[in-house]
Design a protein around this motif. Structure first.
Motif, PDB file in Angstrom:
ATOM      1  N   LYS A 147      -3.898  -2.321 -10.515  1.00  0.00           N
ATOM      2  CA  LYS A 147      -2.443  -2.492 -10.515  1.00  0.00           C
ATOM      3  C   LYS A 147      -2.059  -3.807  -9.837  1.00  0.00           C
ATOM      4  CE  LYS A 147       1.623  -0.434  -8.339  1.00  0.00           C
ATOM      5  NZ  LYS A 147       1.838  -1.241  -7.149  1.00  0.00           N
ATOM      6  N   ARG A 148      -2.672  -4.096  -8.694  1.00  0.00           N
ATOM      7  CA  ARG A 148      -2.354  -5.319  -7.965  1.00  0.00           C
ATOM      8  C   ARG A 148      -2.796  -6.563  -8.744  1.00  0.00           C
ATOM      9  NH1 ARG A 148       0.914  -6.758  -5.164  1.00  0.00           N
ATOM     10  NH2 ARG A 148      -0.183  -7.736  -3.451  1.00  0.00           N
ATOM     11  N   TYR A 149      -3.961  -6.483  -9.411  1.00  0.00           N
ATOM     12  CA  TYR A 149      -4.379  -7.612 -10.250  1.00  0.00           C
ATOM     13  C   TYR A 149      -3.370  -7.829 -11.373  1.00  0.00           C
ATOM     14  CZ  TYR A 149      -9.002  -8.194  -8.123  1.00  0.00           C
ATOM     15  OH  TYR A 149     -10.030  -8.449  -7.255  1.00  0.00           O
ATOM     16  N   GLY A 150      -2.837  -6.723 -11.914  1.00  0.00           N
ATOM     17  CA  GLY A 150      -1.819  -6.801 -12.963  1.00  0.00           C
ATOM     18  C   GLY A 150      -0.537  -7.448 -12.473  1.00  0.00           C
ATOM     19  N   GLU A 151      -0.271  -7.337 -11.185  1.00  0.00           N
ATOM     20  CA  GLU A 151       0.910  -7.961 -10.581  1.00  0.00           C
ATOM     21  C   GLU A 151       0.630  -9.416 -10.187  1.00  0.00           C
ATOM     22  OE1 GLU A 151       1.724  -5.394  -7.277  1.00  0.00           O
ATOM     23  OE2 GLU A 151       2.534  -3.801  -8.546  1.00  0.00           O
ATOM     24  N   LYS A 152      -0.538  -9.908 -10.556  1.00  0.00           N
ATOM     25  CA  LYS A 152      -0.958 -11.292 -10.292  1.00  0.00           C
ATOM     26  C   LYS A 152      -1.183 -11.571  -8.805  1.00  0.00           C
ATOM     27  CE  LYS A 152      -0.462 -12.552 -14.633  1.00  0.00           C
ATOM     28  NZ  LYS A 152      -1.476 -12.048 -15.489  1.00  0.00           N
ATOM     29  N   ALA A 153      -1.582 -10.544  -8.060  1.00  0.00           N
ATOM     30  CA  ALA A 153      -1.915 -10.744  -6.652  1.00  0.00           C
ATOM     31  C   ALA A 153      -3.280 -11.425  -6.568  1.00  0.00           C
ATOM     32  CB  ALA A 153      -1.946  -9.409  -5.912  1.00  0.00           C
TER      33      ALA A 153
ATOM     34  N   LEU B  18       0.812  -1.216   0.000  1.00  0.00           N
ATOM     35  CA  LEU B  18       0.000   0.000   0.000  1.00  0.00           C
ATOM     36  C   LEU B  18       0.851   1.274   0.000  1.00  0.00           C
ATOM     37  CD1 LEU B  18      -2.669  -1.054   2.641  1.00  0.00           C
ATOM     38  CD2 LEU B  18      -3.144  -0.551   0.237  1.00  0.00           C
ATOM     39  N   SER B  19       1.909   1.272   0.788  1.00  0.00           N
ATOM     40  CA  SER B  19       2.702   2.485   0.982  1.00  0.00           C
ATOM     41  C   SER B  19       3.266   3.094  -0.295  1.00  0.00           C
ATOM     42  CB  SER B  19       3.829   2.238   1.982  1.00  0.00           C
ATOM     43  OG  SER B  19       3.288   2.106   3.269  1.00  0.00           O
ATOM     44  N   PRO B  20       3.904   2.324  -1.160  1.00  0.00           N
ATOM     45  CA  PRO B  20       4.464   2.958  -2.360  1.00  0.00           C
ATOM     46  C   PRO B  20       3.397   3.660  -3.217  1.00  0.00           C
ATOM     47  CG  PRO B  20       5.334   0.744  -2.124  1.00  0.00           C
ATOM     48  CD  PRO B  20       4.253   0.897  -1.099  1.00  0.00           C
ATOM     49  N   TYR B  21       2.193   3.173  -3.170  1.00  0.00           N
ATOM     50  CA  TYR B  21       1.137   3.738  -4.012  1.00  0.00           C
ATOM     51  C   TYR B  21       0.488   4.965  -3.378  1.00  0.00           C
ATOM     52  CZ  TYR B  21      -2.529   3.769  -7.517  1.00  0.00           C
ATOM     53  OH  TYR B  21      -3.358   4.135  -8.538  1.00  0.00           O
TER      54      TYR B  21
ATOM     55  N   LYS C 177     -11.566   6.340  -6.840  1.00  0.00           N
ATOM     56  CA  LYS C 177     -10.940   6.071  -8.131  1.00  0.00           C
ATOM     57  C   LYS C 177      -9.494   5.604  -7.937  1.00  0.00           C
ATOM     58  CE  LYS C 177      -9.767   8.139 -12.539  1.00  0.00           C
ATOM     59  NZ  LYS C 177      -9.665   9.344 -13.341  1.00  0.00           N
ATOM     60  N   MET C 178      -8.770   6.249  -7.021  1.00  0.00           N
ATOM     61  CA  MET C 178      -7.386   5.844  -6.743  1.00  0.00           C
ATOM     62  C   MET C 178      -7.332   4.427  -6.183  1.00  0.00           C
ATOM     63  SD  MET C 178      -5.767   9.257  -5.040  1.00  0.00           S
ATOM     64  CE  MET C 178      -4.251   8.459  -4.636  1.00  0.00           C
ATOM     65  N   ILE C 179      -8.274   4.113  -5.317  1.00  0.00           N
ATOM     66  CA  ILE C 179      -8.312   2.772  -4.725  1.00  0.00           C
ATOM     67  C   ILE C 179      -8.597   1.747  -5.798  1.00  0.00           C
ATOM     68  CG2 ILE C 179      -9.554   1.300  -3.096  1.00  0.00           C
ATOM     69  CD1 ILE C 179      -9.887   3.886  -1.361  1.00  0.00           C
ATOM     70  N   ASN C 180      -9.494   2.070  -6.718  1.00  0.00           N
ATOM     71  CA  ASN C 180      -9.790   1.162  -7.824  1.00  0.00           C
ATOM     72  C   ASN C 180      -8.565   0.978  -8.720  1.00  0.00           C
ATOM     73  OD1 ASN C 180     -11.671  -0.518  -9.217  1.00  0.00           O
ATOM     74  ND2 ASN C 180     -11.705   1.034 -10.824  1.00  0.00           N
ATOM     75  N   GLU C 181      -7.834   2.057  -8.975  1.00  0.00           N
ATOM     76  CA  GLU C 181      -6.614   1.958  -9.785  1.00  0.00           C
ATOM     77  C   GLU C 181      -5.573   1.079  -9.077  1.00  0.00           C
ATOM     78  OE1 GLU C 181      -5.589   6.060 -10.349  1.00  0.00           O
ATOM     79  OE2 GLU C 181      -7.078   6.325 -11.943  1.00  0.00           O
ATOM     80  N   TYR C 182      -5.515   1.185  -7.759  1.00  0.00           N
ATOM     81  CA  TYR C 182      -4.600   0.343  -6.982  1.00  0.00           C
ATOM     82  C   TYR C 182      -4.977  -1.131  -7.160  1.00  0.00           C
ATOM     83  CZ  TYR C 182      -2.441  -1.989  -3.034  1.00  0.00           C
ATOM     84  OH  TYR C 182      -1.732  -2.883  -2.257  1.00  0.00           O
TER      85      TYR C 182
END
Length: 142
Positions: free
Chosen positions: A113-119, A90-93, A105-110
């Motif tokens: 991003k995490r889904y893109g990292e395969k989390a 969470l911190s870097p974002y 909107k920022m939380i949704n973008e996060y």
């Protein structure tokens, strides 16, 4: 709009920059309430009244440091490790943002991003639950 009584206390009601504001004037005296209301209306007309949002001067980093210092030690060691892991993502974002700047909107973008990292979805939910709980604690207790 104007003054109204709620219980035994007077309240003011007005619109400022398109937002309806309702505030207690914290008095039972009608004349004093009217003077306070008139003063606020005057400040608005002169451009001197500014609404300060709660958390406007606090950052995400400060919130999470306080949360980890005050709340995390009450949890089990295993849960504390999970919190640190979630905070590591969470911190870097969110670290550089004031609390009032963080939007859905920022939380949704996060999340994207995490889904893109395969989390895994559960991992993302735990990270967001940590953030949600920290915000709730800030509102209720701090």
């Amino acid at each position: 709009m104007g003054l109204f009584k709620r219980g035994s206390v007077w309240w003011m009601d007005f619109v400022y920059k398109g937002t309806r504001i309702r505030r207690s004037v914290e008095t039972k005296d009608r004349k004093l309430a009217q003077r306070i209301y008139d003063k606020v209306k005057g400040e608005i007309a002169e451009g001197k009244w500014f609404e300060r949002l709660l958390g406007q001067d606090k950052t995400f980093k400060e919130l999470m440091e306080k949360y980890m210092l005050e709340h995390s030690p009450k949890k089990s060691p295993k849960q504390h490790i999970r919190y640190k892991s979630s905070l590591g993502h969470l911190s870097p974002y969110f670290e550089g943002f004031a609390l009032t700047e963080i939007t859905p909107k920022m939380i949704n973008e996060y999340k994207v991003k995490r889904y893109g990292e395969k989390a895994a979805p559960g991992t993302i939910n735990r990270e967001l639950n940590l953030m949600r709980h920290a915000f709730s604690m800030a509102v209720k207790e701090w």
